[in-house]
Scaffold this active site. Structure first.
Site, PDB file in Angstrom:
ATOM      1  N   ASN A  81       0.805  -1.224   0.000  1.00  0.00           N
ATOM      2  CA  ASN A  81       0.000   0.000   0.000  1.00  0.00           C
ATOM      3  C   ASN A  81       0.837   1.273   0.000  1.00  0.00           C
ATOM      4  O   ASN A  81       0.354   2.322  -0.432  1.00  0.00           O
ATOM      5  CB  ASN A  81      -0.913  -0.034   1.242  1.00  0.00           C
ATOM      6  N   SER A 134      -3.993   3.159  -8.336  1.00  0.00           N
ATOM      7  CA  SER A 134      -4.657   4.472  -8.339  1.00  0.00           C
ATOM      8  C   SER A 134      -5.401   4.645  -9.644  1.00  0.00           C
ATOM      9  O   SER A 134      -4.943   4.190 -10.697  1.00  0.00           O
ATOM     10  CB  SER A 134      -3.614   5.587  -8.219  1.00  0.00           C
ATOM     11  N   TYR A 147       4.029   9.639 -10.985  1.00  0.00           N
ATOM     12  CA  TYR A 147       3.179   8.829 -10.098  1.00  0.00           C
ATOM     13  C   TYR A 147       2.301   7.883 -10.915  1.00  0.00           C
ATOM     14  O   TYR A 147       2.203   6.686 -10.621  1.00  0.00           O
ATOM     15  CB  TYR A 147       2.327   9.787  -9.259  1.00  0.00           C
ATOM     16  N   ALA A 148       1.671   8.414 -11.965  1.00  0.00           N
ATOM     17  CA  ALA A 148       0.795   7.585 -12.815  1.00  0.00           C
ATOM     18  C   ALA A 148       1.588   6.437 -13.429  1.00  0.00           C
ATOM     19  O   ALA A 148       1.090   5.303 -13.527  1.00  0.00           O
ATOM     20  CB  ALA A 148       0.157   8.437 -13.909  1.00  0.00           C
ATOM     21  N   ALA A 149       2.827   6.720 -13.834  1.00  0.00           N
ATOM     22  CA  ALA A 149       3.667   5.664 -14.434  1.00  0.00           C
ATOM     23  C   ALA A 149       3.935   4.554 -13.419  1.00  0.00           C
ATOM     24  O   ALA A 149       3.902   3.365 -13.759  1.00  0.00           O
ATOM     25  CB  ALA A 149       4.986   6.259 -14.934  1.00  0.00           C
ATOM     26  N   LYS A 151       2.000   3.672 -10.923  1.00  0.00           N
ATOM     27  CA  LYS A 151       0.775   2.919 -10.639  1.00  0.00           C
ATOM     28  C   LYS A 151       0.381   2.039 -11.840  1.00  0.00           C
ATOM     29  O   LYS A 151      -0.139   0.932 -11.658  1.00  0.00           O
ATOM     30  CB  LYS A 151      -0.358   3.873 -10.252  1.00  0.00           C
ATOM     31  N   ILE A 180      -9.256  10.183  -2.317  1.00  0.00           N
ATOM     32  CA  ILE A 180      -9.553   9.738  -0.953  1.00  0.00           C
ATOM     33  C   ILE A 180      -8.902  10.726   0.017  1.00  0.00           C
ATOM     34  O   ILE A 180      -7.677  10.910  -0.014  1.00  0.00           O
ATOM     35  CB  ILE A 180      -8.981   8.312  -0.698  1.00  0.00           C
TER      36      ILE A 180
HETATM   37  P1  NAP Z   1      -0.707   8.651   3.424  1.00  0.00           P
HETATM   38  O1  NAP Z   1      -1.816   9.021   4.346  1.00  0.00           O
HETATM   39  O2  NAP Z   1       0.335   9.673   3.069  1.00  0.00           O
HETATM   40  O3  NAP Z   1       0.017   7.358   4.025  1.00  0.00           O
HETATM   41  C1  NAP Z   1       1.179   6.843   3.444  1.00  0.00           C
HETATM   42  C2  NAP Z   1       2.110   6.332   4.533  1.00  0.00           C
HETATM   43  O4  NAP Z   1       3.285   5.826   3.881  1.00  0.00           O
HETATM   44  C3  NAP Z   1       2.581   7.431   5.508  1.00  0.00           C
HETATM   45  O5  NAP Z   1       2.539   6.957   6.838  1.00  0.00           O
HETATM   46  C4  NAP Z   1       4.006   7.678   5.047  1.00  0.00           C
HETATM   47  O6  NAP Z   1       4.860   8.120   6.080  1.00  0.00           O
HETATM   48  C5  NAP Z   1       4.433   6.310   4.588  1.00  0.00           C
HETATM   49  N1  NAP Z   1       5.622   6.364   3.746  1.00  0.00           N
HETATM   50  C6  NAP Z   1       5.941   7.269   2.775  1.00  0.00           C
HETATM   51  N2  NAP Z   1       7.157   6.998   2.274  1.00  0.00           N
HETATM   52  C7  NAP Z   1       7.613   5.888   2.928  1.00  0.00           C
HETATM   53  C8  NAP Z   1       8.807   5.133   2.852  1.00  0.00           C
HETATM   54  N3  NAP Z   1       9.824   5.467   2.041  1.00  0.00           N
HETATM   55  N4  NAP Z   1       8.940   4.062   3.673  1.00  0.00           N
HETATM   56  C9  NAP Z   1       7.943   3.723   4.549  1.00  0.00           C
HETATM   57  N5  NAP Z   1       6.791   4.415   4.657  1.00  0.00           N
HETATM   58  C10 NAP Z   1       6.636   5.501   3.860  1.00  0.00           C
HETATM   59  O7  NAP Z   1      -1.264   8.129   2.015  1.00  0.00           O
HETATM   60  P2  NAP Z   1      -2.666   7.448   1.596  1.00  0.00           P
HETATM   61  O8  NAP Z   1      -3.526   8.497   1.006  1.00  0.00           O
HETATM   62  O9  NAP Z   1      -3.170   6.603   2.690  1.00  0.00           O
HETATM   63  O10 NAP Z   1      -2.158   6.548   0.383  1.00  0.00           O
HETATM   64  C11 NAP Z   1      -1.922   5.152   0.513  1.00  0.00           C
HETATM   65  C12 NAP Z   1      -1.805   4.560  -0.874  1.00  0.00           C
HETATM   66  O11 NAP Z   1      -2.993   4.851  -1.610  1.00  0.00           O
HETATM   67  C13 NAP Z   1      -0.642   5.102  -1.710  1.00  0.00           C
HETATM   68  O12 NAP Z   1      -0.074   4.068  -2.468  1.00  0.00           O
HETATM   69  C14 NAP Z   1      -1.312   6.106  -2.625  1.00  0.00           C
HETATM   70  O13 NAP Z   1      -0.620   6.267  -3.845  1.00  0.00           O
HETATM   71  C15 NAP Z   1      -2.653   5.394  -2.874  1.00  0.00           C
HETATM   72  N6  NAP Z   1      -3.705   6.296  -3.323  1.00  0.00           N
HETATM   73  C16 NAP Z   1      -4.147   7.306  -2.535  1.00  0.00           C
HETATM   74  C17 NAP Z   1      -5.139   8.154  -3.012  1.00  0.00           C
HETATM   75  C18 NAP Z   1      -5.672   9.315  -2.206  1.00  0.00           C
HETATM   76  O14 NAP Z   1      -6.429  10.131  -2.777  1.00  0.00           O
HETATM   77  N7  NAP Z   1      -5.356   9.422  -0.927  1.00  0.00           N
HETATM   78  C19 NAP Z   1      -5.667   7.954  -4.298  1.00  0.00           C
HETATM   79  C20 NAP Z   1      -5.188   6.907  -5.072  1.00  0.00           C
HETATM   80  C21 NAP Z   1      -4.198   6.075  -4.565  1.00  0.00           C
HETATM   81  P3  NAP Z   1       5.163   9.708   6.243  1.00  0.00           P
HETATM   82  O15 NAP Z   1       3.820  10.347   6.499  1.00  0.00           O
HETATM   83  O16 NAP Z   1       6.101   9.741   7.388  1.00  0.00           O
HETATM   84  O17 NAP Z   1       5.747  10.148   4.935  1.00  0.00           O
END
Ligand code: NAP
Length: 258
Positions: A81, A134, A147-149, A151, A180
């Site tokens: 994730n 995504s 980012y899109a690439a 995913k 989200i």
């Molecule tokens: P989030 O709230 O930012 O949570 C991501 C977590 O990953 C954070 O705790 C972050 O820690 C941690 N992280 C970042 N870089 C890291 C690394 N190098 N090693 C270990 N942990 C790391 O994001 P989210 O919105 O829940 O997103 C989760 C997934 O859903 C992602 O893959 C994202 O691309 C995908 N997604 C999200 C959305 C959206 O709209 N939210 C839409 C489509 C897809 P820090 O906070 O300390 O950086």
């Protein structure tokens, strides 16, 4: 949803947003969960182990899988994730280091953790791998080109792995969230502030416009982390036992094509 008692799940990026909601959901269904994240796991939750690891590195990924092996000696589900989604400002401004970081976090963490975990998943009999992809992989958005690439790459890996691992009883699926509202949006300097600065308004007005005019979300609002976590838990559980190689959209209707 099916009871997951006795199963062990590994969740990356489990300290925030979709990952945190997923850890809570899998735990509520009875699973033991090992969560890996840069940030310590934010709450005391019985049968949840929080591991602090930089998952952009090979060492961080190896340490996380080693912890699962040492603590439980088994693994039934991997939820890949973790992800970062920086807004870009023109293709020419994205450096090699920018590309490599987003690739290492979003793709290589999943590659390394899955590769190291497959042997344990084979023993499970109910192995399931879920990739958080995504909707951006399927819609054109120049602000998220790298980012899109990543995913789109994860989707290709999902499909290929599903084909290879089906014979071993391991299912591999993706979930593709749309918009989200998580800390990825609301943290200082996060997507919401970047959007507000791009549109020249306050954060809430910018989000309203984004939902209505840019993403044209059918349900008229961003989703919440639990919307995605529930779908991930379904893909982990036996209720989805005949689903593999699929990509489940959780986007409130924002992707309009068939
Ligand atoms: P989030 O709230 O930012 O949570 C991501 C977590 O990953 C954070 O705790 C972050 O820690 C941690 N992280 C970042 N870089 C890291 C690394 N190098 N090693 C270990 N942990 C790391 O994001 P989210 O919105 O829940 O997103 C989760 C997934 O859903 C992602 O893959 C994202 O691309 C995908 N997604 C999200 C959305 C959206 O709209 N939210 C839409 C489509 C897809 P820090 O906070 O300390 O950086």
């Amino acid at each position: 949803m099916t009871d997951l008692s006795g199963r062990v799940a590994l969740v990356t990026g489990g300290s925030s947003g979709i990952g945190l909601a997923t850890v809570r959901k899998l735990r509520s269904l009875g699973a033991h969960v090992v969560s890996g994240d840069l940030t310590p796991f934010p709450e005391a939750l019985d049968a949840v182990t929080g591991v602090v690891a930089d998952l952009s590195t090979a060492d961080g990924c190896a340490a996380l899988v080693a912890r699962v092996r040492d603590e439980h000696g088994r693994l039934d589900a991997i939820v890949n994730n973790v992800g970062i989604a920086p807004t870009r400002n023109g293709f020419e401004t994205i450096t090699d280091d920018d590309w490599l970081l987003v690739w290492n976090v979003n793709v290589m963490s999943a590659v390394r953790i899955t590769r190291a975990g497959i042997a344990m998943l084979r023993q499970s009999g109910n192995g399931s791998i879920v990739m958080t992809c995504s909707s951006t992989a399927r819609v054109v958005d120049p602000y998220f080109v790298d980012y899109a690439a990543t995913k789109a790459g994860l989707l290709a890996i999902t499909r290929g792995l599903a084909e290879e691992l089906g014979a071993h009883g391991i299912r591999v699926n993706a979930v593709s969230p749309g918009s989200i509202r998580t800390p990825l949006w609301d943290k200082p300097g996060g997507f919401a502030e970047q959007l507000a600065s791009r549109l020249g308004t306050d954060v809430e007005t910018a989000i309203e416009r984004y939902v209505r005019d840019e993403r044209r979300i059918t349900l008229g609002r961003p989703g919440v982390a639990e919307d995605v976590a529930n779908t991930i838990a379904f893909l982990v559980s036996d209720e989805s036992s005949y689903i593999t190689g699929a990509d489940l959209p959780v986007n409130g209707g924002s992707v309009k094509h068939i």
